[in-house]
Design a protein around this motif. Structure first.
Motif, PDB file in Angstrom:
ATOM      1  N   VAL A  35      -1.476 -13.019   6.813  1.00  0.00           N
ATOM      2  CA  VAL A  35      -2.390 -11.960   6.391  1.00  0.00           C
ATOM      3  C   VAL A  35      -1.658 -10.620   6.297  1.00  0.00           C
ATOM      4  N   LEU A  36      -0.817 -10.319   7.275  1.00  0.00           N
ATOM      5  CA  LEU A  36      -0.067  -9.063   7.257  1.00  0.00           C
ATOM      6  C   LEU A  36       0.920  -9.004   6.098  1.00  0.00           C
ATOM      7  N   VAL A  37       1.609 -10.109   5.866  1.00  0.00           N
ATOM      8  CA  VAL A  37       2.584 -10.151   4.776  1.00  0.00           C
ATOM      9  C   VAL A  37       1.892 -10.011   3.424  1.00  0.00           C
ATOM     10  N   ALA A  38       0.747 -10.668   3.260  1.00  0.00           N
ATOM     11  CA  ALA A  38       0.006 -10.591   1.999  1.00  0.00           C
ATOM     12  C   ALA A  38      -0.530  -9.174   1.766  1.00  0.00           C
ATOM     13  N   PHE A  39      -1.002  -8.535   2.830  1.00  0.00           N
ATOM     14  CA  PHE A  39      -1.486  -7.154   2.723  1.00  0.00           C
ATOM     15  C   PHE A  39      -0.357  -6.240   2.240  1.00  0.00           C
ATOM     16  N   THR A  40       0.826  -6.439   2.803  1.00  0.00           N
ATOM     17  CA  THR A  40       1.998  -5.674   2.387  1.00  0.00           C
ATOM     18  C   THR A  40       2.331  -5.919   0.927  1.00  0.00           C
ATOM     19  N   ALA A  41       2.224  -7.172   0.494  1.00  0.00           N
ATOM     20  CA  ALA A  41       2.500  -7.501  -0.906  1.00  0.00           C
ATOM     21  C   ALA A  41       1.568  -6.747  -1.842  1.00  0.00           C
ATOM     22  N   ARG A 222      -6.281 -18.690   1.320  1.00  0.00           N
ATOM     23  CA  ARG A 222      -7.480 -17.923   0.980  1.00  0.00           C
ATOM     24  C   ARG A 222      -7.547 -16.579   1.719  1.00  0.00           C
ATOM     25  N   PRO A 223      -7.419 -16.543   3.052  1.00  0.00           N
ATOM     26  CA  PRO A 223      -7.415 -15.221   3.706  1.00  0.00           C
ATOM     27  C   PRO A 223      -6.239 -14.355   3.254  1.00  0.00           C
ATOM     28  N   SER A 224      -5.109 -14.978   2.923  1.00  0.00           N
ATOM     29  CA  SER A 224      -3.964 -14.212   2.437  1.00  0.00           C
ATOM     30  C   SER A 224      -4.261 -13.583   1.082  1.00  0.00           C
ATOM     31  N   THR A 225      -4.977 -14.304   0.237  1.00  0.00           N
ATOM     32  CA  THR A 225      -5.337 -13.778  -1.082  1.00  0.00           C
ATOM     33  C   THR A 225      -6.248 -12.564  -0.944  1.00  0.00           C
ATOM     34  N   TYR A 226      -7.253 -12.661  -0.075  1.00  0.00           N
ATOM     35  CA  TYR A 226      -8.130 -11.509   0.156  1.00  0.00           C
ATOM     36  C   TYR A 226      -7.345 -10.340   0.741  1.00  0.00           C
ATOM     37  N   SER A 227      -6.427 -10.637   1.644  1.00  0.00           N
ATOM     38  CA  SER A 227      -5.621  -9.589   2.244  1.00  0.00           C
ATOM     39  C   SER A 227      -4.757  -8.890   1.194  1.00  0.00           C
ATOM     40  N   PHE A 228      -4.222  -9.654   0.245  1.00  0.00           N
ATOM     41  CA  PHE A 228      -3.447  -9.075  -0.853  1.00  0.00           C
ATOM     42  C   PHE A 228      -4.292  -8.084  -1.649  1.00  0.00           C
ATOM     43  N   ILE A 229      -5.521  -8.475  -1.973  1.00  0.00           N
ATOM     44  CA  ILE A 229      -6.417  -7.600  -2.740  1.00  0.00           C
ATOM     45  C   ILE A 229      -6.732  -6.335  -1.951  1.00  0.00           C
ATOM     46  N   PHE A 230      -7.006  -6.485  -0.655  1.00  0.00           N
ATOM     47  CA  PHE A 230      -7.299  -5.314   0.172  1.00  0.00           C
ATOM     48  C   PHE A 230      -6.088  -4.381   0.247  1.00  0.00           C
ATOM     49  N   GLY A 231      -4.884  -4.955   0.319  1.00  0.00           N
ATOM     50  CA  GLY A 231      -3.675  -4.139   0.329  1.00  0.00           C
ATOM     51  C   GLY A 231      -3.511  -3.366  -0.963  1.00  0.00           C
ATOM     52  N   LEU A 232      -3.777  -4.026  -2.087  1.00  0.00           N
ATOM     53  CA  LEU A 232      -3.683  -3.368  -3.387  1.00  0.00           C
ATOM     54  C   LEU A 232      -4.677  -2.210  -3.479  1.00  0.00           C
ATOM     55  N   LEU A 233      -5.913  -2.464  -3.038  1.00  0.00           N
ATOM     56  CA  LEU A 233      -6.927  -1.416  -3.080  1.00  0.00           C
ATOM     57  C   LEU A 233      -6.590  -0.273  -2.129  1.00  0.00           C
ATOM     58  N   ALA A 234      -6.049  -0.607  -0.966  1.00  0.00           N
ATOM     59  CA  ALA A 234      -5.677   0.437  -0.008  1.00  0.00           C
ATOM     60  C   ALA A 234      -4.662   1.386  -0.613  1.00  0.00           C
ATOM     61  N   MET A 235      -3.694   0.841  -1.351  1.00  0.00           N
ATOM     62  CA  MET A 235      -2.676   1.688  -1.960  1.00  0.00           C
ATOM     63  C   MET A 235      -3.274   2.512  -3.096  1.00  0.00           C
ATOM     64  N   VAL A 236      -4.248   1.977  -3.807  1.00  0.00           N
ATOM     65  CA  VAL A 236      -4.923   2.755  -4.863  1.00  0.00           C
ATOM     66  C   VAL A 236      -5.619   3.964  -4.230  1.00  0.00           C
ATOM     67  N   TYR A 237      -6.306   3.753  -3.103  1.00  0.00           N
ATOM     68  CA  TYR A 237      -6.968   4.878  -2.425  1.00  0.00           C
ATOM     69  C   TYR A 237      -5.947   5.899  -1.928  1.00  0.00           C
ATOM     70  N   ILE A 238      -4.828   5.414  -1.396  1.00  0.00           N
ATOM     71  CA  ILE A 238      -3.768   6.312  -0.926  1.00  0.00           C
ATOM     72  C   ILE A 238      -3.224   7.133  -2.099  1.00  0.00           C
ATOM     73  N   THR A 239      -3.068   6.464  -3.238  1.00  0.00           N
ATOM     74  CA  THR A 239      -2.588   7.154  -4.454  1.00  0.00           C
ATOM     75  C   THR A 239      -3.541   8.276  -4.845  1.00  0.00           C
ATOM     76  N   GLN A 240      -4.830   8.016  -4.735  1.00  0.00           N
ATOM     77  CA  GLN A 240      -5.820   9.038  -5.080  1.00  0.00           C
ATOM     78  C   GLN A 240      -5.751  10.221  -4.126  1.00  0.00           C
ATOM     79  N   VAL A 241      -5.505   9.941  -2.852  1.00  0.00           N
ATOM     80  CA  VAL A 241      -5.402  11.004  -1.860  1.00  0.00           C
ATOM     81  C   VAL A 241      -4.200  11.892  -2.142  1.00  0.00           C
ATOM     82  N   PHE A 242      -3.040  11.260  -2.401  1.00  0.00           N
ATOM     83  CA  PHE A 242      -1.823  12.040  -2.653  1.00  0.00           C
ATOM     84  C   PHE A 242      -1.794  12.630  -4.057  1.00  0.00           C
ATOM     85  N   GLY A 243      -2.525  11.977  -4.980  1.00  0.00           N
ATOM     86  CA  GLY A 243      -2.510  12.453  -6.341  1.00  0.00           C
ATOM     87  C   GLY A 243      -3.381  13.668  -6.553  1.00  0.00           C
TER      88      GLY A 243
END
Length: 243
Positions: A35-41, A222-243
């Motif tokens: 889960v952690l590795v997928a979130f990072t991905a 399956r949990p890794s796939t969801y974790s990947f999506i959450f990681g992608l979304l987390a970075m999008v939110y971070i991008t909005q904050v810094f942008g």
């Protein structure tokens, strides 16, 4: 320059932060590791796709993006083919700890050079928010890497103190290469776009070659796939904050 140093330091020391859990547990469950590795991905794909690649095109054009990205992929491929990789399985019974530790340390030194360059190039970009964003992405990748390194070393009969020290040493190489990347891009502005594309290629190679296979090899796809999506979304939110 001070901001770049701080960002690269925090990103590099995330490896040490990843070691902290082994102060309390000696064995990392496959579920949590995947889960952690997928979130990072997900974080790294988001940073590459929505941050590095568009900015590379903006600063140097589509040709620079193509050449830089391919160079990043080829360099990481070369490193992966010639440098030993950490055995992430939690198997006890390793022997000859000192020689194994030295080999792993050298391998991580070399692996961290492209990551540090990526951070340095990003801080030299015309877009101020890009540096912190990439530092966060690289730092997120360093945390599970540090945890996996610690588990490997403990299974190789190392002490927790030695695991922390080795994690810190690998982070130092990332800081050095970040400074090199920053100064190179600062004094040669025409290479910034190539550098950003290089960083994107390096990240995408790490994701597809290392992180996704590692997160999908133990029955927790399956949990890794969801974790990947959450990681992608987390970075999008971070991008909005810094942008």
């Amino acid at each position: 320059m001070q901001t770049a140093l701080l960002g690269s330091f925090l990103s590099a020391m995330a490896t040490v932060l990843g070691v902290v859990p082994i102060l309390f547990v000696r064995r990392l469950s496959e579920l949590w590791k995947d889960v952690l590795v997928a979130f990072t991905a997900g974080i790294m794909v988001s940073a590459s796709t929505f941050g590095l690649m568009p900015q590379a095109i903006k600063e140097s054009g589509i040709l620079a993006l193509t050449l830089g990205l391919i160079t990043g992929v080829l360099l990481l491929d070369l490193i992966e083919n010639n440098i030993p990789h950490i055995d992430v399985e939690n198997k006890p019974g390793f022997t000859n700890m000192d020689s194994k530790a030295l080999l792993v340390l050298i391998a991580l030194f070399i692996h961290n050079i492209p990551e540090g360059l990526s951070t340095g190039f990003s801080y030299a970009s015309e877009q101020p928010s890009l540096g912190p964003m990439v530092a966060i992405a690289i730092g997120a990748q360093n945390m599970p890497e540090g945890l996996i390194l610690a588990v490997f070393l403990l299974n190789s009969q190392a002490t927790r103190r030695k695991a922390m020290i080795m994690a810190a040493l690998t982070g130092l190489m990332e800081m050095v290469s970040a400074v090199i990347g920053y100064f190179t891009a600062s004094y040669m502005q025409n290479v910034v776009g190539y550098g950003l594309a290089f960083a994107a290629g390096a990240m995408l190679f790490i994701v597809y070659k290392e992180l996704i296979p590692e997160s999908h090899g133990h029955g927790y796809e399956r949990p890794s796939t969801y974790s990947f999506i959450f990681g992608l979304l987390a970075m999008v939110y971070i991008t909005q904050v810094f942008g």
